[in-house]
Design a protein around this motif. Structure first.
Motif, PDB file in Angstrom:
ATOM      1  N   ALA A  46      10.988   4.528  -9.383  1.00 32.61           N
ATOM      2  CA  ALA A  46      11.812   3.321  -9.277  1.00 32.61           C
ATOM      3  C   ALA A  46      12.122   2.989  -7.828  1.00 32.61           C
ATOM      4  O   ALA A  46      12.078   1.821  -7.422  1.00 32.61           O
ATOM      5  N   VAL A  47      12.420   3.996  -7.031  1.00 28.50           N
ATOM      6  CA  VAL A  47      12.713   3.759  -5.609  1.00 28.50           C
ATOM      7  C   VAL A  47      11.475   3.244  -4.883  1.00 28.50           C
ATOM      8  O   VAL A  47      11.550   2.306  -4.091  1.00 28.50           O
ATOM      9  N   ALA A  48      10.322   3.841  -5.162  1.00 27.67           N
ATOM     10  CA  ALA A  48       9.087   3.400  -4.513  1.00 27.67           C
ATOM     11  C   ALA A  48       8.742   1.973  -4.917  1.00 27.67           C
ATOM     12  O   ALA A  48       8.319   1.163  -4.088  1.00 27.67           O
ATOM     13  N   ALA A  81       8.319  -2.004  -2.926  1.00 30.24           N
ATOM     14  CA  ALA A  81       7.270  -3.009  -3.110  1.00 30.24           C
ATOM     15  C   ALA A  81       7.867  -4.353  -3.492  1.00 30.24           C
ATOM     16  O   ALA A  81       7.424  -5.400  -3.005  1.00 30.24           O
ATOM     17  N   ILE A  82       8.873  -4.348  -4.336  1.00 29.47           N
ATOM     18  CA  ILE A  82       9.525  -5.600  -4.733  1.00 29.47           C
ATOM     19  C   ILE A  82      10.233  -6.227  -3.542  1.00 29.47           C
ATOM     20  O   ILE A  82      10.195  -7.447  -3.353  1.00 29.47           O
ATOM     21  N   LEU A  83      10.859  -5.402  -2.710  1.00 33.26           N
ATOM     22  CA  LEU A  83      11.504  -5.913  -1.501  1.00 33.26           C
ATOM     23  C   LEU A  83      10.483  -6.564  -0.572  1.00 33.26           C
ATOM     24  O   LEU A  83      10.727  -7.635  -0.022  1.00 33.26           O
ATOM     25  N   ILE A 122       0.828  -1.207   0.000  1.00 31.12           N
ATOM     26  CA  ILE A 122       0.000   0.000   0.000  1.00 31.12           C
ATOM     27  C   ILE A 122       0.861   1.256   0.000  1.00 31.12           C
ATOM     28  O   ILE A 122       0.590   2.212  -0.725  1.00 31.12           O
ATOM     29  N   GLY A 123       1.932   1.258   0.792  1.00 28.50           N
ATOM     30  CA  GLY A 123       2.796   2.435   0.882  1.00 28.50           C
ATOM     31  C   GLY A 123       3.412   2.832  -0.442  1.00 28.50           C
ATOM     32  O   GLY A 123       3.298   3.996  -0.857  1.00 28.50           O
ATOM     33  N   PRO A 124       4.075   1.905  -1.149  1.00 26.24           N
ATOM     34  CA  PRO A 124       4.630   2.270  -2.456  1.00 26.24           C
ATOM     35  C   PRO A 124       3.557   2.679  -3.474  1.00 26.24           C
ATOM     36  O   PRO A 124       3.799   3.544  -4.312  1.00 26.24           O
ATOM     37  N   ALA A 125       2.387   2.085  -3.386  1.00 29.12           N
ATOM     38  CA  ALA A 125       1.319   2.460  -4.320  1.00 29.12           C
ATOM     39  C   ALA A 125       0.901   3.913  -4.100  1.00 29.12           C
ATOM     40  O   ALA A 125       0.706   4.670  -5.054  1.00 29.12           O
TER      41      ALA A 125
END
Length: 73
Positions: free
Chosen positions: A58-60, A64-66, A22-25
Protein backbone atom coordinates in the motif's frame (compact mmCIF):
# COMPACT_ATOMS: atom_id res chain seq x y z
CA UNK A 1 7.98 28.74 -31.33
CA UNK A 2 5.92 28.86 -28.12
CA UNK A 3 4.05 25.68 -29.10
CA UNK A 4 7.34 23.78 -29.23
CA UNK A 5 8.17 24.74 -25.63
CA UNK A 6 4.77 23.48 -24.43
CA UNK A 7 5.24 20.23 -26.34
CA UNK A 8 8.67 19.62 -24.80
CA UNK A 9 7.32 20.32 -21.33
CA UNK A 10 4.47 17.85 -21.88
CA UNK A 11 6.88 15.16 -23.01
CA UNK A 12 9.13 15.72 -20.01
CA UNK A 13 6.22 15.31 -17.61
CA UNK A 14 5.26 12.01 -19.26
CA UNK A 15 8.83 10.79 -18.94
CA UNK A 16 8.89 11.96 -15.32
CA UNK A 17 5.74 10.01 -14.50
CA UNK A 18 7.13 6.94 -16.20
CA UNK A 19 10.27 7.14 -14.10
CA UNK A 20 8.20 7.78 -10.97
CA UNK A 21 6.17 4.62 -11.66
CA UNK A 22 9.22 2.38 -12.08
CA UNK A 23 10.33 2.69 -8.45
CA UNK A 24 7.05 1.57 -6.86
CA UNK A 25 6.74 -1.25 -9.40
CA UNK A 26 10.14 -2.58 -8.40
CA UNK A 27 9.29 -2.13 -4.72
CA UNK A 28 6.06 -4.14 -5.04
CA UNK A 29 7.97 -6.93 -6.78
CA UNK A 30 10.61 -6.99 -4.06
CA UNK A 31 7.99 -6.96 -1.28
CA UNK A 32 6.08 -9.91 -2.65
CA UNK A 33 9.25 -11.80 -3.54
CA UNK A 34 10.35 -11.46 0.09
CA UNK A 35 6.90 -12.58 1.25
CA UNK A 36 6.93 -15.68 -0.96
CA UNK A 37 10.50 -16.47 0.11
CA UNK A 38 9.61 -16.06 3.79
CA UNK A 39 6.50 -18.22 3.53
CA UNK A 40 8.44 -20.89 1.65
CA UNK A 41 11.05 -20.98 4.40
CA UNK A 42 8.66 -20.78 7.35
CA UNK A 43 5.02 -21.47 6.43
CA UNK A 44 3.78 -21.03 10.00
CA UNK A 45 4.90 -17.36 9.97
CA UNK A 46 2.50 -16.50 7.15
CA UNK A 47 0.00 -14.80 9.46
CA UNK A 48 2.74 -12.47 10.74
CA UNK A 49 4.31 -11.63 7.38
CA UNK A 50 1.27 -11.16 5.18
CA UNK A 51 -0.16 -8.01 6.85
CA UNK A 52 3.27 -6.37 6.77
CA UNK A 53 3.64 -7.19 3.08
CA UNK A 54 0.21 -5.74 2.31
CA UNK A 55 1.08 -2.57 4.23
CA UNK A 56 4.34 -2.29 2.29
CA UNK A 57 2.42 -2.79 -0.95
CA UNK A 58 0.00 0.00 0.00
CA UNK A 59 2.82 2.42 0.81
CA UNK A 60 4.63 1.65 -2.44
CA UNK A 61 1.45 2.09 -4.47
CA UNK A 62 0.71 5.36 -2.68
CA UNK A 63 3.97 6.69 -4.09
CA UNK A 64 2.87 5.72 -7.60
CA UNK A 65 -0.51 7.39 -7.11
CA UNK A 66 1.22 10.52 -5.81
CA UNK A 67 3.39 10.60 -8.93
CA UNK A 68 0.28 10.20 -11.07
CA UNK A 69 -1.46 13.11 -9.32
CA UNK A 70 1.61 15.32 -9.64
CA UNK A 71 1.66 14.53 -13.35
CA UNK A 72 -1.61 16.45 -13.73
CA UNK A 73 -0.59 19.44 -11.63
Amino acid sequence: MNLLAVDITGNLSVIGYGLAAIGPAIAVGMIFAALINGIARQPEARNLMQPQAILGFAVAEALAILGFVLFFL
